[in-house]
Design a protein around this motif. Structure first.
Motif, PDB file in Angstrom:
ATOM      1  N   TYR A 128       0.832  -1.199   0.000  1.00 20.62           N
ATOM      2  CA  TYR A 128       0.000   0.000   0.000  1.00 20.62           C
ATOM      3  C   TYR A 128       0.868   1.251   0.000  1.00 20.62           C
ATOM      4  O   TYR A 128       0.647   2.192  -0.771  1.00 20.62           O
ATOM      5  N   GLU A 158      -7.044   3.036  -8.787  1.00 26.41           N
ATOM      6  CA  GLU A 158      -7.934   1.914  -8.482  1.00 26.41           C
ATOM      7  C   GLU A 158      -7.222   0.864  -7.636  1.00 26.41           C
ATOM      8  O   GLU A 158      -7.813   0.295  -6.700  1.00 26.41           O
ATOM      9  N   GLU A 161      -7.138   1.891  -4.052  1.00 26.00           N
ATOM     10  CA  GLU A 161      -8.417   1.691  -3.380  1.00 26.00           C
ATOM     11  C   GLU A 161      -8.612   0.216  -3.012  1.00 26.00           C
ATOM     12  O   GLU A 161      -9.133  -0.098  -1.937  1.00 26.00           O
ATOM     13  N   ARG A 164      -6.502  -0.434  -0.070  1.00 25.14           N
ATOM     14  CA  ARG A 164      -7.114   0.185   1.111  1.00 25.14           C
ATOM     15  C   ARG A 164      -8.155  -0.743   1.709  1.00 25.14           C
ATOM     16  O   ARG A 164      -8.252  -0.898   2.932  1.00 25.14           O
ATOM     17  N   ASN A 192      -6.252  10.267   1.582  1.00 26.42           N
ATOM     18  CA  ASN A 192      -7.468  10.961   1.208  1.00 26.42           C
ATOM     19  C   ASN A 192      -7.166  12.375   0.734  1.00 26.42           C
ATOM     20  O   ASN A 192      -7.940  12.987  -0.002  1.00 26.42           O
TER      21      ASN A 192
END
Length: 207
Positions: A128, A158, A161, A164, A192
């Motif tokens: 990540y 994408e 996400e 996440r 964010n």
């Protein structure tokens, strides 16, 4: 091979004066040096914690060295330290940080400290971080309109996400680990804002 219990930093840099400078700045670590990609790969083993990798090397490029490092599944963090301005090609590179030369002393030292800390995290969180680092590098380089028009960049967003969501699921399995949860939330709050994770704050959250 490491000769001490100190973290091992492999500096891959073909300019001796630059490598000497990095060596002086990182005296608290065991610093190994290589001037070519081939020399770097010959030295690379499980004792290496962090690689500082130039993209422009004689013979084998830094990008090729990075690909080989990842193909060997060696568990080390890699920072590209280079005079090459980042382009959309970095999306496919598996680096953990991207530093544009010349770094100053504190930037280099803080980068190494962050990467050593990340080495203690689980694989999902490390991946990540890597994806977010690539996005943050591009966000700092290109205007928003150009980013949104690039298909590879949209795919990267994408992927972030998806990771996440995976990290969020892991938080549920580790509900008793308050430090882990605090660290992950810090990363998510930062992304964010479409910035790279602030590892100084990350470190504070895990004390």
């Amino acid at each position: 091979m490491s000769n001490s219990d100190l973290p091992v930093i492999l500096v891959v840099e073909d300019e001796p004066d630059v490598a000497d400078t990095y060596d002086r700045w990182l005296q608290e670590y065991e610093v190994h040096r290589a001037e070519t990609g081939e020399e770097a790969l010959a030295q690379l083993d499980e004792t290496v914690d962090v690689v500082l990798l130039d993209r422009m090397l004689p013979g084998m490029s830094g990008a090729e060295v990075l690909t080989e490092i990842r193909s060997r599944s060696i568990d080390c963090r890699v920072a590209m330290v280079t005079a090459v301005d980042p382009g959309f090609d970095i999306i496919e590179m598996g680096f953990d940080e991207y530093i544009t030369k010349p770094p100053d002393r504190e930037e280099l030292r803080e980068t190494v400290a962050r990467l050593l800390h990340r080495a203690t995290l689980n694989g999902d969180l490390q991946e990540y971080y890597s994806l977010v680092a690539r996005r943050a590098t591009l966000d700092a380089t290109f205007p928003e309109r150009q980013l949104e028009a690039n298909k590879e960049y949209r795919v990267l967003v994408e992927q972030i996400e998806v990771h996440r969501a995976a990290v969020d699921d892991a938080m549920g399995d580790l509900a008793s680990d308050a430090d882990f949860i605090g660290a992950v939330r810090e990363i998510m709050d930062t992304t964010n804002e479409t910035e790279a994770p602030h590892d100084e704050e990350f470190t504070e959250s895990t004390k």
